[in-house]
Write a protein that holds these residues in place. Sequence first.
Motif, mmCIF file in Angstrom:
data_model
loop_
_atom_site.group_PDB
_atom_site.id
_atom_site.type_symbol
_atom_site.label_atom_id
_atom_site.label_comp_id
_atom_site.label_asym_id
_atom_site.label_seq_id
_atom_site.Cartn_x
_atom_site.Cartn_y
_atom_site.Cartn_z
ATOM 1 N N LYS A 171 1.109 -1.240 -0.027
ATOM 2 C CA LYS A 171 -0.087 0.003 -0.048
ATOM 3 C C LYS A 171 0.668 1.172 -0.084
ATOM 4 N N GLN A 174 2.030 1.980 -3.442
ATOM 5 C CA GLN A 174 1.036 2.302 -4.424
ATOM 6 C C GLN A 174 0.536 3.816 -4.038
ATOM 7 N N GLU A 175 0.329 4.272 -2.762
ATOM 8 C CA GLU A 175 0.097 5.462 -2.291
ATOM 9 C C GLU A 175 0.915 6.490 -2.914
ATOM 10 N N GLU A 176 2.087 6.403 -2.912
ATOM 11 C CA GLU A 176 3.269 7.110 -3.133
ATOM 12 C C GLU A 176 3.260 7.297 -4.829
ATOM 13 N N ILE A 178 0.432 6.911 -6.915
ATOM 14 C CA ILE A 178 -0.922 7.572 -7.141
ATOM 15 C C ILE A 178 -0.391 9.097 -6.898
ATOM 16 N N TYR A 179 0.032 9.433 -5.771
ATOM 17 C CA TYR A 179 0.370 10.810 -5.377
ATOM 18 C C TYR A 179 1.359 11.267 -6.559
ATOM 19 N N GLU A 208 -10.403 5.285 -5.883
ATOM 20 C CA GLU A 208 -10.356 5.495 -4.444
ATOM 21 C C GLU A 208 -12.000 5.690 -4.091
ATOM 22 N N ALA A 213 -8.911 7.828 -9.524
ATOM 23 C CA ALA A 213 -7.627 8.574 -8.650
ATOM 24 C C ALA A 213 -7.224 9.617 -9.701
#
Length: 378
Positions: A171, A174-176, A178-179, A208, A213
């Motif tokens: 996660k 993935q979050e980095e 998408i950011y 999301e 996203a």
Amino acid sequence: MGRFLNPDYSAFETALNSEIYIDKTGLLAYANKVINTKQAFICNSRPRRFGKSVTADMLTAYYSKGCDSEKMFDGLTIGKSSDFKKHLNKYDVIHIDVQWFLSSCADIKSIISYITQSVLEELKEYYPEVLPNEVLTLADALSRIRNSTGQKFIVIIDEWDILIRDEATNKAVQEEYIYFLRGLFKGTEPTKYIQLAYLTGILPIKKEKTQSALNNFDEFTMVSAGTLAPFIGFTEEEVKGLCEEYAMNFEEVKAWYDGYDLISHSRFGDKRYSIYSPKSVVEAMLRHKFGTYWNRTETYEALKIYIQMNMDGLKDSVIQMLAGEGVRINTGTFSNDMTTFATKDDVLTLLVHLGYLTYNSETEKVTIPNKEVSQEYL
């Protein structure tokens, strides 16, 4: 001319040099039409070996300032377009193959910084007077270049979703990621420095909750291919031509590799396309033998895992489809990742994007597309 900024046309040249090449440069005409508009943010997803990288390489070869590709495209469909030369080799192009970066990165935790630094190095060489050392992000670099020089960019990302698929349980990464994508593409500032953005991969853009996203992107998928339907794989007319050239039985080719029904909607009416698996058709022609060629590029284990989940009677649905029946599904709840499955419909929607099922948007049913794919289920 660099590796990532304004690459040459050598990657696309290998496709043109192949014994079988099907001209898909009509997609460039669509890109030319939307360039520098609100529709210039495109995500075109399709299964493995359906020509994703060839298309990304084609866009790069056509737009990149690092190329002189007029002769390469002159005899192709785009060469007949009235604005062929207007856009030819006129733009700064950034081409990122996330699969390559993933395989070259020593530590998955540093993948985003690795991509950023690799592209920034070339941008700073190309625009040394604009980019001081304190510039640390691609978004900031492109914004500064646009503000100082007026130059806008075309950004092409191949295998955009590899981190969503291969790092499904990571996660943090993935979050980095998408950011990173949001910073590069979303909001008012990116519209100032992005001339065209083209993402391609297997999955549509990650959701999301219920929203994309990157909700400023137009998405073209195996569920809804839209205008790009004829450029997803081989069309029936293209396959008929190959069958004549290679003396192969068309009806047998159809039984083995056809079955992906895509509909293009336009103001001139709807047009249905019967799409064939490109990898399989090419191999069958060159080997002059029918067999399961595309499946070898996907892991059987993945399919087995999803079916053995048996969510909401999934196995019964597969048996139903093996008997030639369709199964109605709701594709809207799928989160566009490899782990978030709330219902059987989510699993079946994933299998559509992977190429193991085909979706009819009129009946809202999924079926097994052809003989080759049915072998995997059996």
